[in-house]
Every structure is written in C-alpha cells, then in structure tokens.
Design an enzyme around this catalytic site. Structure first.
Site, PDB file in Angstrom:
ATOM      1  N   TYR A 136     107.314 -43.439  50.462  1.00  0.00           N
ATOM      2  CA  TYR A 136     107.527 -42.649  49.250  1.00  0.00           C
ATOM      3  C   TYR A 136     109.016 -42.397  49.118  1.00  0.00           C
ATOM      4  N   GLN A 138     111.723 -41.034  47.143  1.00  0.00           N
ATOM      5  CA  GLN A 138     112.150 -40.169  46.050  1.00  0.00           C
ATOM      6  C   GLN A 138     113.571 -39.659  46.299  1.00  0.00           C
ATOM      7  N   THR A 139     113.747 -38.979  47.458  1.00  0.00           N
ATOM      8  CA  THR A 139     115.019 -38.316  47.745  1.00  0.00           C
ATOM      9  C   THR A 139     116.185 -39.302  47.857  1.00  0.00           C
ATOM     10  N   GLY A 178     110.432 -41.527  54.884  1.00  0.00           N
ATOM     11  CA  GLY A 178     109.847 -41.883  56.181  1.00  0.00           C
ATOM     12  C   GLY A 178     109.217 -43.263  56.109  1.00  0.00           C
ATOM     13  N   ARG A 291     100.013 -15.883  83.551  1.00  0.00           N
ATOM     14  CA  ARG A 291     101.283 -15.356  84.050  1.00  0.00           C
ATOM     15  C   ARG A 291     101.160 -13.871  84.405  1.00  0.00           C
ATOM     16  N   GLY A 382     110.791 -18.364  80.626  1.00  0.00           N
ATOM     17  CA  GLY A 382     111.626 -19.524  80.946  1.00  0.00           C
ATOM     18  C   GLY A 382     110.865 -20.835  80.855  1.00  0.00           C
ATOM     19  N   THR A 403     111.596 -27.902  55.058  1.00  0.00           N
ATOM     20  CA  THR A 403     112.523 -28.568  54.139  1.00  0.00           C
ATOM     21  C   THR A 403     111.851 -29.683  53.349  1.00  0.00           C
ATOM     22  N   GLU A 405     109.151 -32.091  51.519  1.00  0.00           N
ATOM     23  CA  GLU A 405     108.154 -31.816  50.474  1.00  0.00           C
ATOM     24  C   GLU A 405     108.513 -30.548  49.694  1.00  0.00           C
TER      25      GLU A 405
HETATM   26  C1  LIG Z   1      98.391 -36.140  55.193  1.00  0.00           C
HETATM   27  C2  LIG Z   1      99.793 -36.090  55.589  1.00  0.00           C
HETATM   28  C3  LIG Z   1     100.698 -36.019  54.443  1.00  0.00           C
HETATM   29  C4  LIG Z   1     101.935 -36.434  54.436  1.00  0.00           C
HETATM   30  C5  LIG Z   1     102.614 -37.112  55.462  1.00  0.00           C
HETATM   31  C6  LIG Z   1     102.915 -36.247  56.596  1.00  0.00           C
HETATM   32  C7  LIG Z   1     104.088 -36.056  57.063  1.00  0.00           C
HETATM   33  C8  LIG Z   1     105.224 -36.679  56.465  1.00  0.00           C
HETATM   34  C9  LIG Z   1     106.401 -35.872  56.572  1.00  0.00           C
HETATM   35  C10 LIG Z   1     107.161 -35.652  55.587  1.00  0.00           C
HETATM   36  C11 LIG Z   1     106.873 -36.076  54.214  1.00  0.00           C
HETATM   37  C12 LIG Z   1     107.926 -35.528  53.336  1.00  0.00           C
HETATM   38  C13 LIG Z   1     107.927 -36.235  52.039  1.00  0.00           C
HETATM   39  C14 LIG Z   1     108.956 -35.708  51.087  1.00  0.00           C
HETATM   40  O1  LIG Z   1     109.712 -34.850  51.376  1.00  0.00           O
HETATM   41  S1  LIG Z   1     108.916 -36.433  49.566  1.00  0.00           S
HETATM   42  C15 LIG Z   1     110.137 -35.631  48.619  1.00  0.00           C
HETATM   43  C16 LIG Z   1     109.660 -34.280  48.200  1.00  0.00           C
HETATM   44  N1  LIG Z   1     110.605 -33.706  47.292  1.00  0.00           N
HETATM   45  C17 LIG Z   1     110.449 -32.533  46.788  1.00  0.00           C
HETATM   46  O2  LIG Z   1     109.496 -31.852  47.071  1.00  0.00           O
HETATM   47  C18 LIG Z   1     111.481 -32.113  45.787  1.00  0.00           C
HETATM   48  C19 LIG Z   1     111.355 -30.689  45.384  1.00  0.00           C
HETATM   49  N2  LIG Z   1     111.666 -30.536  43.978  1.00  0.00           N
HETATM   50  C20 LIG Z   1     110.701 -30.421  43.005  1.00  0.00           C
HETATM   51  O3  LIG Z   1     109.521 -30.443  43.309  1.00  0.00           O
HETATM   52  C21 LIG Z   1     111.107 -30.235  41.574  1.00  0.00           C
HETATM   53  O4  LIG Z   1     112.099 -31.002  41.131  1.00  0.00           O
HETATM   54  C22 LIG Z   1     111.326 -28.770  41.236  1.00  0.00           C
HETATM   55  C23 LIG Z   1     111.928 -27.958  42.338  1.00  0.00           C
HETATM   56  C24 LIG Z   1     109.945 -28.258  40.955  1.00  0.00           C
HETATM   57  C25 LIG Z   1     112.285 -28.595  40.071  1.00  0.00           C
HETATM   58  O5  LIG Z   1     111.703 -28.707  38.867  1.00  0.00           O
HETATM   59  P1  LIG Z   1     112.314 -27.982  37.546  1.00  0.00           P
HETATM   60  O6  LIG Z   1     113.719 -27.691  37.732  1.00  0.00           O
HETATM   61  O7  LIG Z   1     111.444 -26.914  37.048  1.00  0.00           O
HETATM   62  O8  LIG Z   1     112.279 -29.015  36.519  1.00  0.00           O
HETATM   63  P2  LIG Z   1     111.209 -29.944  36.141  1.00  0.00           P
HETATM   64  O9  LIG Z   1     111.216 -30.896  37.260  1.00  0.00           O
HETATM   65  O10 LIG Z   1     111.582 -30.460  34.805  1.00  0.00           O
HETATM   66  O11 LIG Z   1     109.858 -29.042  35.940  1.00  0.00           O
HETATM   67  C26 LIG Z   1     109.442 -28.601  34.642  1.00  0.00           C
HETATM   68  C27 LIG Z   1     108.016 -28.105  34.606  1.00  0.00           C
HETATM   69  O12 LIG Z   1     107.177 -28.810  35.512  1.00  0.00           O
HETATM   70  C28 LIG Z   1     106.566 -27.887  36.408  1.00  0.00           C
HETATM   71  N3  LIG Z   1     106.409 -28.526  37.720  1.00  0.00           N
HETATM   72  C29 LIG Z   1     107.377 -28.753  38.597  1.00  0.00           C
HETATM   73  N4  LIG Z   1     106.844 -29.335  39.679  1.00  0.00           N
HETATM   74  C30 LIG Z   1     105.542 -29.488  39.450  1.00  0.00           C
HETATM   75  C31 LIG Z   1     104.454 -30.036  40.209  1.00  0.00           C
HETATM   76  N5  LIG Z   1     104.640 -30.526  41.438  1.00  0.00           N
HETATM   77  N6  LIG Z   1     103.251 -30.030  39.658  1.00  0.00           N
HETATM   78  C32 LIG Z   1     103.035 -29.523  38.434  1.00  0.00           C
HETATM   79  N7  LIG Z   1     104.021 -28.995  37.660  1.00  0.00           N
HETATM   80  C33 LIG Z   1     105.250 -28.978  38.171  1.00  0.00           C
HETATM   81  C34 LIG Z   1     107.493 -26.713  36.444  1.00  0.00           C
HETATM   82  O13 LIG Z   1     106.819 -25.574  36.866  1.00  0.00           O
HETATM   83  C35 LIG Z   1     107.912 -26.648  35.013  1.00  0.00           C
HETATM   84  O14 LIG Z   1     106.830 -26.069  34.287  1.00  0.00           O
HETATM   85  P3  LIG Z   1     107.079 -25.136  33.045  1.00  0.00           P
HETATM   86  O15 LIG Z   1     105.714 -24.797  32.555  1.00  0.00           O
HETATM   87  O16 LIG Z   1     107.802 -23.924  33.553  1.00  0.00           O
HETATM   88  O17 LIG Z   1     107.881 -25.923  32.072  1.00  0.00           O
HETATM   89  C1  LIG Z   2     111.972 -35.001  58.276  1.00  0.00           C
HETATM   90  C2  LIG Z   2     112.131 -35.257  56.819  1.00  0.00           C
HETATM   91  C3  LIG Z   2     111.323 -36.205  56.206  1.00  0.00           C
HETATM   92  C4  LIG Z   2     111.477 -36.486  54.853  1.00  0.00           C
HETATM   93  N1  LIG Z   2     110.707 -37.453  54.283  1.00  0.00           N
HETATM   94  C5  LIG Z   2     110.928 -37.800  52.987  1.00  0.00           C
HETATM   95  C6  LIG Z   2     110.188 -38.871  52.385  1.00  0.00           C
HETATM   96  O1  LIG Z   2     109.318 -39.471  53.004  1.00  0.00           O
HETATM   97  N2  LIG Z   2     110.470 -39.215  51.101  1.00  0.00           N
HETATM   98  C7  LIG Z   2     111.410 -38.551  50.369  1.00  0.00           C
HETATM   99  O2  LIG Z   2     111.600 -38.909  49.213  1.00  0.00           O
HETATM  100  N3  LIG Z   2     112.106 -37.517  50.910  1.00  0.00           N
HETATM  101  C8  LIG Z   2     111.892 -37.133  52.187  1.00  0.00           C
HETATM  102  N4  LIG Z   2     112.600 -36.089  52.752  1.00  0.00           N
HETATM  103  C9  LIG Z   2     113.595 -35.387  51.937  1.00  0.00           C
HETATM  104  C10 LIG Z   2     113.155 -33.994  51.553  1.00  0.00           C
HETATM  105  O3  LIG Z   2     112.100 -33.996  50.659  1.00  0.00           O
HETATM  106  C11 LIG Z   2     114.340 -33.210  50.998  1.00  0.00           C
HETATM  107  O4  LIG Z   2     115.310 -33.105  52.024  1.00  0.00           O
HETATM  108  C12 LIG Z   2     113.898 -31.839  50.535  1.00  0.00           C
HETATM  109  O5  LIG Z   2     113.145 -31.944  49.345  1.00  0.00           O
HETATM  110  C13 LIG Z   2     115.091 -30.872  50.320  1.00  0.00           C
HETATM  111  O6  LIG Z   2     115.983 -31.368  49.416  1.00  0.00           O
HETATM  112  P1  LIG Z   2     117.568 -31.463  49.725  1.00  0.00           P
HETATM  113  O7  LIG Z   2     117.727 -32.178  50.984  1.00  0.00           O
HETATM  114  O8  LIG Z   2     118.154 -31.992  48.491  1.00  0.00           O
HETATM  115  O9  LIG Z   2     118.006 -29.967  49.938  1.00  0.00           O
HETATM  116  P2  LIG Z   2     119.056 -29.170  49.047  1.00  0.00           P
HETATM  117  O10 LIG Z   2     118.428 -28.907  47.729  1.00  0.00           O
HETATM  118  O11 LIG Z   2     120.355 -29.824  49.055  1.00  0.00           O
HETATM  119  O12 LIG Z   2     119.082 -27.812  49.865  1.00  0.00           O
HETATM  120  C14 LIG Z   2     120.256 -27.288  50.493  1.00  0.00           C
HETATM  121  C15 LIG Z   2     120.234 -25.747  50.360  1.00  0.00           C
HETATM  122  O13 LIG Z   2     120.407 -25.406  48.990  1.00  0.00           O
HETATM  123  C16 LIG Z   2     119.413 -24.468  48.590  1.00  0.00           C
HETATM  124  N5  LIG Z   2     119.100 -24.696  47.168  1.00  0.00           N
HETATM  125  C17 LIG Z   2     118.938 -25.886  46.537  1.00  0.00           C
HETATM  126  N6  LIG Z   2     118.640 -25.691  45.241  1.00  0.00           N
HETATM  127  C18 LIG Z   2     118.597 -24.362  45.027  1.00  0.00           C
HETATM  128  C19 LIG Z   2     118.333 -23.529  43.912  1.00  0.00           C
HETATM  129  N7  LIG Z   2     117.998 -24.041  42.731  1.00  0.00           N
HETATM  130  N8  LIG Z   2     118.370 -22.198  44.058  1.00  0.00           N
HETATM  131  C20 LIG Z   2     118.656 -21.657  45.252  1.00  0.00           C
HETATM  132  N9  LIG Z   2     118.911 -22.387  46.366  1.00  0.00           N
HETATM  133  C21 LIG Z   2     118.890 -23.725  46.269  1.00  0.00           C
HETATM  134  C22 LIG Z   2     118.224 -24.738  49.487  1.00  0.00           C
HETATM  135  O14 LIG Z   2     117.417 -23.575  49.626  1.00  0.00           O
HETATM  136  C23 LIG Z   2     118.914 -25.115  50.805  1.00  0.00           C
HETATM  137  O15 LIG Z   2     119.203 -23.920  51.497  1.00  0.00           O
HETATM  138  C24 LIG Z   2     112.454 -35.784  54.091  1.00  0.00           C
HETATM  139  C25 LIG Z   2     113.243 -34.809  54.708  1.00  0.00           C
HETATM  140  C26 LIG Z   2     113.091 -34.546  56.054  1.00  0.00           C
HETATM  141  C27 LIG Z   2     113.958 -33.507  56.703  1.00  0.00           C
END
Ligand SMILES: CC/C=C\C/C=C\C/C=C\CCCC(=O)SCCNC(=O)CCNC(=O)[C@H](O)C(C)(C)COP(=O)(O)OP(=O)(O)OC[C@H]1O[C@@H](n2cnc3c(N)ncnc32)[C@H](O)[C@@H]1OP(=O)(O)O
Ligand SMILES: Cc1cc2nc3c(=O)[nH]c(=O)nc-3n(C[C@H](O)[C@H](O)[C@H](O)COP(=O)(O)OP(=O)(O)OC[C@H]3O[C@@H](n4cnc5c(N)ncnc54)[C@H](O)[C@@H]3O)c2cc1C
Length: 645
Positions: A136, A138-139, A178, A291, A382, A403, A405
C-alpha cells in the site's frame, strides 16, 4: 503441564471464576477459541517458527529468516488447506512483522474496497494465490498525514490508454510502504489524477513494480529499503520501501471510498491493541506473582510484588484496559461491517461516524497500549529490560502503531471536527445518533449533578456513564463556544487544537466505557465470569476518572469528595481482583511461544530459565571475548607499566 512443576498453581487455585468460560468470552466465540487454540499450538510446535534468536541476528539474516518463515507459513496453509480465517490466525501466531501483513492487510482490502468489478476479477485471484505480492504505497518522503498534499501524479494518456505515474521531486518518492523495499511485485499507489490537463485529487492505482520473472524493478522504477528502524530485531523484519516511478497500469476509484482502506485498517488496529496489551499484561502479571521482595519476617517467605498496592494500582488498570479494548474492538468490527453494507447500497449516512470512531479509537488504544507495554517493562524491574522478557521487542514493534495508519494527534483532530459539527447541529432537525446520541441530552448533561455519596455508589454503571457523558459534553460545548469567538473558524481550530484533542480523548474514553457496560448487559455464562468482568469495567472507568480528575472537576461533573471516593472504590476493587489476576491472564490462552517471554512463562519457572537463556547469548560462546588480545590485554599491560612508573 504433565510432569512439569507449576509454580503458579496456588495462584490458579485462588480463582473465583470459570477460566474456561472466560477464554470463550475473550476469544469472542467457542468457534474462534477452538480455532485459535489449534493454530497457536501448530505454530508453537513448528521449529521453523522459532523466534528466540531475533534480537541477535544481523538485519540481512533477520530479513531472510522472515522470508523463510513467510514461505513456510504459505506452504503449511496450502498443505493443510487452511481457510482464510485459519490462515490469518496462523500469520498472527507466527508473530513477525512481514510483507505478508501488508499484502493481506492492506493491498487485498484496498482492491476489494476500491477497485471496479473488472479490476477485482483480474487482480484478486492472483493476489489470493500469492502469484503477485502487493503493498500500500500512499505515504511520501514529504507528506504522510496530509494525503491531499501527495505529489505523485497519474496522468492519463488517451493515445496509449495508460496512466503515467510520475514522482517529479525527491519529496514525492513513496517512502515507508511496508513490503515495498524488497519484496512486493505490485502496489496500490496513491497519486493525483490528471486528465486533459485537469486535476481530480488523489486516487489509487494498481501498479506493477517488479518483473515476475527475475524480480528486477520495471524500467523507470527505482526501489530500495529505507534503512534500519527503532529497536534491534523488532520491526526490522519488515522491508519498508522507497520508490520513484515511471509508467503504469489502470485506474479504479469511486471517489467517496478513496479513504476506505484506512477505515478498515484502523478498525483492525483497535483489535490488535488488545492483543499487544494483553500480552504485555500477561507477562507482567505472572512475573509479579513469581517475584518476591521485602516483607519477610523470621526467615519466612518474602512478599510477592503483586501484593503491593502500588503494583496493583499500576498493573490492574492495564489488565482492565486489555478487556475493555477487546470489547470495543468487537463492537468496532460490527460498526465497520454495518457501514460497509450501507455503502454497498449507496447509503453514506454513517460514514462520518465510522471514520470518527475508527480514527479516535485507533488513536486512544494505540497510545494507551504503547505506554502500557513500557509500564509493564518497569513493573518487571530490571529483568524487564532483558530481551528474553519479550517486552523490549514488543514495545519496539508496537510503538509505531501510534504513527502509522494516521498520526494519533492528527486522528484526534478528525474526531474533534466531527464532535464540533455535532455540537453545532444541536437544536436543529438533525438529532445526534450512535456514539454521539448522548449529546441529544446536552441540556441535562450541562447541569446534572453526580449523586455519589459513598464509595460503593461508584459501582452503579449509570452513575459512571453520566459522569463520563457530562464531562465530554461540557468539554465539547466549552471548546465550541470558544471556537465561535473566532471570525475565521479554521484559525480558531488551530489555536484551540489542544483543547479539541482533550475533548476528543474524553469522547473516545466514553465510547470504550459505554461499550464495556453494554457488553455486561449481554448473557454471559460461567461461574463468576460476569462478576469479574464487572469489576474490570469499573476499574477501567474509575482509573480513567482518577487519571483525568482535572477534566471531571473543572467541568463540575463530579466534586473533589466524589473523586476521592472513586479512588477508595478502586482500592477495594484491586483487592477483589487480586486472587483472580493469574486466571484472568490465563484466559488470554497464550502459548509460551507466542508470549516469547521467560518472565511470562505459564509455569512461572522464571529463574532457571532466565539463567539458561543468558548462556545462549552469542557473547557467551567463548569464555574470553573476541577483542581481548587487541584491546583488553594491551590496556591492562599499559596500566601495569604506568603503575610501576
Ligand atoms: C490486519 C492487519 C492490517 C494491517 C497490516 C498490519 C500492520 C502493518 C503496519 C503498518 C501499516 C501502516 C499503513 C499505513 O500507514 S498507510 C498510510 C496511512 N496514512 C494515513 O493514515 C494518513 C492520515 N491522513 C488522513 O487520513 C487524512 O488525510 C486526514 C488526516 C483525514 C486529512 O484529511 P482532511 O484534511 O480533512 O482532508 P480531506 O482529506 O479532504 O477530508 C475531507 C473530508 O473527508 C473526511 N474523511 C477524512 N478521512 C476519512 C476516512 N478515512 N473515511 C471517511 N471520511 C474521511 C473528513 O472527515 C472530511 O469530512 P467533512 O465532512 O468534514 O468534509
Ligand atoms: C512502521 C511504519 C510503517 C508504515 N507503513 C506504511 C505503509 O505501509 N504505507 C504507507 O503509505 N505509509 C506507511 N507508513 C507511513 C505512515 O502512515 C505515516 O508516517 C503516518 O501517517 C504519519 O505521517 P507523517 O510521517 O507525515 O507524520 P507528520 O504528519 O509529518 O507528523 C509529524 C508531527 O506533526 C504533527 N502534525 C502533523 N499534522 C498536524 C496537524 N494538522 N495538526 C497538528 N499536528 C500535526 C504530528 O502530530 C506529528 O507530531 C508507515 C509508517 C511507519 C512508522
């Protein structure tokens, strides 16, 4: 346990409830219990799945070993014709972060949730048979939280009927996914869609990355691993990747579901939190019963550290939280299934609540669990710092859940937007429902008074619920009123974000407490099972009340006297839980293999095994260490010469 001394037998005999029935409650059903038990034993008995050497392997050996385990797991899944449910349990008990987590946990769900029928028919059979391996993506290096800020573009070329996926800058390189670094052949890549020179926001694209013949990256794609991560072993079994792209495949995307995979995965992360937390708590509880320190009189035995009130005050709320997260995870799964069915019928009405609940509960449970694992390490003194305790690795593997997801603060700000919208609509036609239904009684909640007069009054679930509802409603209304004073709402939102985050935490804690209370209203068989769960529910709620006393007092939801009575009640609850503590962690039904901890062994035979484990360290392969002749001996000789001078 045949022929093995059970050092915890006395503890087990103290239990006042039916442990076997509790195991079913913990698993969710008899079917899941039996299946998990069978698969856990299968994994534990297979030497390929040993994991006691992870901390001492080099990154390359560690990674290759993970590949070996994943291949062996797949072989066993095929040989034994395991169902999807059994296969997923098998991967769970193998307990090693690997590319398969992302393939099954994100790549497949992303295709299922976002691809068209035609695309699903093409890609899913290949993914199910692991003829392609996906991740996946995205980031990016420059953006993670701000998904709309991603820079990668997907430009449609009508002449070739293709999309050109392009990372125009260094910061647009996909960074972190990942499985991407070394293994994945395909990815769901998120990119800004451009057609006819017009932008249409971020969409997902299925992209082939590597050749299926020789695994080399396809032309125009540069891929590698992003480097060592926190902790030795730990998450370094995973290849987290970086790519810069050239060309590629096809579009999908019904617009509203673009974030759907994140909602799904956040929901699974809540259930996972109860697993990681219960595992740490199981280790710390068993070890605390083994312990002994201080308290010996006339040469008698010393006190088990679990009998110290301070130990109970730190440990039992974590035990209670493990159960609380289990039940809220069950409920969230139901909510997710419900919203998915509605979406299929084009009903989007519950999506905002599902997003707020999955985001908020993911944040709450992972923050709590990461802190709790570290607390469990300290609870083990310890020895908790030794890798053989299992706790350092568990912490290192778990802590990025705060951090990935979605950063936990960023997610709480999403909950805050939802809460503020709910408050702004109070008094309108739109009545709050679901987890915000309590806001419908806001007038009452703004002025009600808590009725507690003596400690036992805190055992009434309605009293607890009302105190939590009043606290959240008052915090939300207070911050909404402050927001209203800003001419520019977005400016106000930024300025007040710490208050907003606190209101979101209060709302999420209320959800966990209310779902635990709802669970207790179900028919739960087994002697004493419901009673024990009731105690744990009260411990979970009253401990939060104690830890966040400032919120409850400053909003006038309770009085200082009532806060103090809650603390008295907590102490009494600890005494009642104490004889049941070991049985409550036995109910998790973890094998010693899964726990991976000398301190948490089922039989409590800690000291001889700690000693044995220490001797296995590669440093103990020779009595005189490598480097003696180069570095120690000359030093000693110099010192001798200096001493003579
Ligand atoms: C079974 C095992 C499973 C998995 C594997 C296990 C382990 C693997 C380990 C790690 C995996 C990690 C994978 C990743 O990290 S993938 C990358 C994940 N990235 C993120 O999560 C990024 C976080 N950022 C966001 O989700 C969004 O951009 C945001 C913070 C929500 C910012 O959005 P915003 O600034 O509001 O702007 P818009 O994007 O335009 O949103 C507008 C509108 O949409 C609504 N909204 C936002 N998100 C969602 C959603 N997920 N679902 C539904 N609706 C959503 C938001 O509330 C807004 O609504 P309004 O009504 O207010 O307009
Ligand atoms: C182990 C691991 C596995 C991952 N796997 C995947 C993967 O499979 N696929 C994928 O796409 N991504 C993956 N990621 C990436 C992950 O989803 C992002 O790192 C995560 O969503 C956080 O985003 P960032 O790194 O941009 O943090 P940043 O947004 O840069 O965060 C930095 C700091 O800024 C603060 N901050 C940011 N925005 C705001 C705001 N609006 N208001 C206040 N504070 C704010 C945060 O709280 C944080 O303290 C993985 C990350 C890790 C660590």
């Amino acid at each position: 346990m045949d022929g093995v001394v059970d050092h915890l037998a006395d503890e087990r005999n103290k239990a006042q409830f039916d442990v076997e029935e509790m195991k079913i409650v913990w698993a969710g059903s008899r079917h899941v219990f039996e299946l998990s038990d069978r698969i856990a034993r299968l994994v534990a008995s297979d030497p390929v799945f040993r994991k006691d050497n992870r901390a001492t392997l080099s990154r390359k050996d560690l990674f290759k070993n993970t590949l070996r385990k994943a291949a062996h797991a797949w072989k066993r899944i095929i040989e034994l014709r395991l169902s999807e449910e059994e296969a997923s349990k098998l991967r769970f008990y193998v307990d090693e972060a690997a590319f398969t987590d992302l393939h099954w946990g994100m790549f497949v769900p992303a295709i299922k949730g976002q691809a068209t029928e035609e695309q699903q028919q093409k890609w899913l059979p290949l993914a199910y048979k692991m003829q392609i391996i996906g991740c996946y993506a995205q980031t990016e290096l420059g953006h993670g939280s701000n998904v709309q800020g991603l820079e990668t573009t997907a430009t449609f070329d009508p002449q070739t009927d293709e999309f050109d996926i392009h990372s125009p800058t260094l910061t647009s390189s996909k960074w972190w996914p990942g499985g991407l670094g070394k293994v994945s052949t395909h990815a769901v890549v998120y990119a800004r869609l451009i057609t006819d020179g017009q932008e249409h926001g971020v969409h997902g694209f299925i992209v082939q990355l590597r050749s299926l013949d020789d695994h080399l990256p396809l032309p125009g794609i540069t891929i590698g691993d992003i480097g060592m991560k926190f902790g030795n072993g730990a998450y370094n079994t995973m290849d987290n990747g970086v790519t810069r792209n050239g060309k590629c495949v096809r579009s999908n995307v019904p617009r509203q579901l673009i974030y759907g995979t994140m909602v799904f995965v956040r929901q699974t992360i809540v259930s996972d939190a109860s697993c990681a937390l219960s595992r740490a708590v199981c280790i710390a509880t068993r070890y605390s019963a083994v312990r002994r320190q201080f308290g010996s009189q006339n040469g008698g035995v010393e006190t088990q550290v679990i009998d110290y009130k301070t130990q109970q005050n730190r440990l039992f709320p974590l035990l209670a939280a493990a159960y609380a997260f289990r039940f809220v995870g069950e409920w969230l799964k139901w909510l997710y299934t419900d919203v998915t069915q509605r979406l299929q019928a084009n009903d989007f009405s519950t999506l905002p609540e599902a997003h707020a609940c999955t985001a908020g509960l993911k944040s709450l449970t992972t923050t709590f669990t990461a802190d709790a694992i570290e607390e469990c390490r300290k609870l083990c003194g310890g020895h908790g710092y030794l890798c053989s305790s299992g706790l350092p690795e568990l912490f290192a593997v778990y802590v990025p859940a705060c951090t990935y997801e979605g950063d936990n603060v960023v997610l709480l700000l999403q909950v805050a937007r939802f809460l503020m919208k709910t408050v702004s609509q109070l008094g309108s036609e739109k009545k709050p429902v679901g987890t915000t239904a309590y806001m419908g009684r806001v007038e009452h909640l703004m002025q009600c008074r808590c009725s507690v007069q003596k400690a036992e009054d805190w055992l009434n679930p309605n009293t607890i619920l009302e105190a939590f509802e009043a606290r959240t409603a008052r915090m939300s209304v207070a911050v909404a009123q402050k927001l209203a004073q800003f001419a520019n709402p977005e400016e106000g939102f930024l300025e007040l974000s710490p208050n907003l985050v606190e209101a979101s935490v209060a709302h999420c804690q209320l959800i966990v407490v209310s779902k635990f209370i709802e669970k207790l209203q179900q028919d739960i068989p087994g002697k004493g099972v419901k009673e024990l769960l009731g105690m744990l529910c009260n411990i979970y709620a009253l401990n939060i009340l104690h830890k966040h006393l400032g919120d409850f007092l400053s909003t006038g939801s309770i009085t200082p006297k009532q806060g103090s009575l809650a603390n008295d009640q907590l102490r009494s609850l600890y005494s009642q839980v104490r004889p049941n503590a070991i049985a409550l962690v036995d109910a998790f039904n973890y094998t010693d293999h899964y726990l991976g901890s000398v301190l948490g062994r089922y039989d409590g035979n800690v000291y001889p095994k700690l000693y044995e484990e220490a001797w296995k360290d590669p440093l103990n392969d020779s009595v005189v260490p490598d480097g003696y002749h180069e570095y120690i001996r000359p030093l000693l000789k110099n010192q001798l010469r200096n001493a003579r001078l």
